[in-house]
Design a protein around this motif. Sequence first.
Motif, PDB file in Angstrom:
ATOM      1  N   PRO A   1      56.140 122.128  70.605  1.00  0.00           N
ATOM      2  CA  PRO A   1      55.793 121.566  69.290  1.00  0.00           C
ATOM      3  C   PRO A   1      55.255 122.639  68.350  1.00  0.00           C
ATOM      4  O   PRO A   1      54.560 123.563  68.776  1.00  0.00           O
ATOM      5  CB  PRO A   1      54.702 120.540  69.621  1.00  0.00           C
ATOM      6  CG  PRO A   1      54.879 120.235  71.056  1.00  0.00           C
ATOM      7  CD  PRO A   1      55.434 121.476  71.687  1.00  0.00           C
ATOM      8  N   GLU A   2      55.599 122.492  67.090  1.00  0.00           N
ATOM      9  CA  GLU A   2      55.125 123.443  66.089  1.00  0.00           C
ATOM     10  C   GLU A   2      53.736 123.121  65.585  1.00  0.00           C
ATOM     11  O   GLU A   2      53.064 123.988  65.036  1.00  0.00           O
ATOM     12  CB  GLU A   2      56.106 123.503  64.914  1.00  0.00           C
ATOM     13  CG  GLU A   2      57.445 124.093  65.304  1.00  0.00           C
ATOM     14  CD  GLU A   2      58.385 124.203  64.127  1.00  0.00           C
ATOM     15  OE1 GLU A   2      57.939 124.105  62.970  1.00  0.00           O
ATOM     16  OE2 GLU A   2      59.586 124.400  64.371  1.00  0.00           O
ATOM     17  N   ALA A   3      53.304 121.881  65.764  1.00  0.00           N
ATOM     18  CA  ALA A   3      51.977 121.481  65.293  1.00  0.00           C
ATOM     19  C   ALA A   3      50.912 122.233  66.080  1.00  0.00           C
ATOM     20  O   ALA A   3      50.938 122.259  67.308  1.00  0.00           O
ATOM     21  CB  ALA A   3      51.790 119.972  65.448  1.00  0.00           C
ATOM     22  N   SER A   4      50.006 122.862  65.365  1.00  0.00           N
ATOM     23  CA  SER A   4      48.969 123.643  66.036  1.00  0.00           C
ATOM     24  C   SER A   4      47.774 122.760  66.393  1.00  0.00           C
ATOM     25  O   SER A   4      47.573 121.699  65.820  1.00  0.00           O
ATOM     26  CB  SER A   4      48.525 124.807  65.158  1.00  0.00           C
ATOM     27  OG  SER A   4      47.934 124.306  63.980  1.00  0.00           O
ATOM     28  N   VAL A   5      47.009 123.221  67.367  1.00  0.00           N
ATOM     29  CA  VAL A   5      45.814 122.518  67.814  1.00  0.00           C
ATOM     30  C   VAL A   5      44.632 123.459  67.573  1.00  0.00           C
ATOM     31  O   VAL A   5      44.662 124.610  67.997  1.00  0.00           O
ATOM     32  CB  VAL A   5      45.912 122.169  69.310  1.00  0.00           C
ATOM     33  CG1 VAL A   5      44.634 121.515  69.798  1.00  0.00           C
ATOM     34  CG2 VAL A   5      47.109 121.269  69.574  1.00  0.00           C
ATOM     35  N   PRO A   6      43.573 122.985  66.910  1.00  0.00           N
ATOM     36  CA  PRO A   6      42.406 123.847  66.668  1.00  0.00           C
ATOM     37  C   PRO A   6      41.528 123.937  67.923  1.00  0.00           C
ATOM     38  O   PRO A   6      40.490 123.288  68.023  1.00  0.00           O
ATOM     39  CB  PRO A   6      41.683 123.129  65.518  1.00  0.00           C
ATOM     40  CG  PRO A   6      42.027 121.688  65.729  1.00  0.00           C
ATOM     41  CD  PRO A   6      43.420 121.673  66.290  1.00  0.00           C
TER      42      PRO A   6
END
Length: 151
Positions: free
Chosen positions: A67-72
Amino acid sequence: MKHFLFYLITLTVCLPFASCSDEFVELPYAYEVDWRGYRLDIPLDTVVYIKSQAEFDQLFADEETKPEASVPFSEGVLAVVKGIANGGIVDLQKNLIQSDDGYHLSIRIQTDFTDVMEPWYVAYVIPKEYAGKVDLDIEYYLTTDYTDLNN
């Protein structure tokens, strides 16, 4: 007085732009990804906590894409649940509610009468201090809409 008004007006106009960062993220939030095609090697019907970028990369190591969505990860962890429905998935509803000592994650999967085993995933980014403190409730139920069965 004139200088005071000038500074007050300048501060009022500039403060909203200076006080917010694009990197600020309010936790928790649903980690919305198109999960179709993924076959993650994690236990079924349990919450798995991904606490770092290295663990995230390892989770998706066998996949063609991740997935391209990043996680902080500096502020939160990724809580992932995987399940397999014994029928086609008509609807999946998820609800994360904060409780006294953690969170309660409720997942309801509506299935139809097709003869398939369909995997599903639900994921949330939650504050780090709540890793290991998500109570999970999963419910499967069959559709009551029989209108398509005659076609």
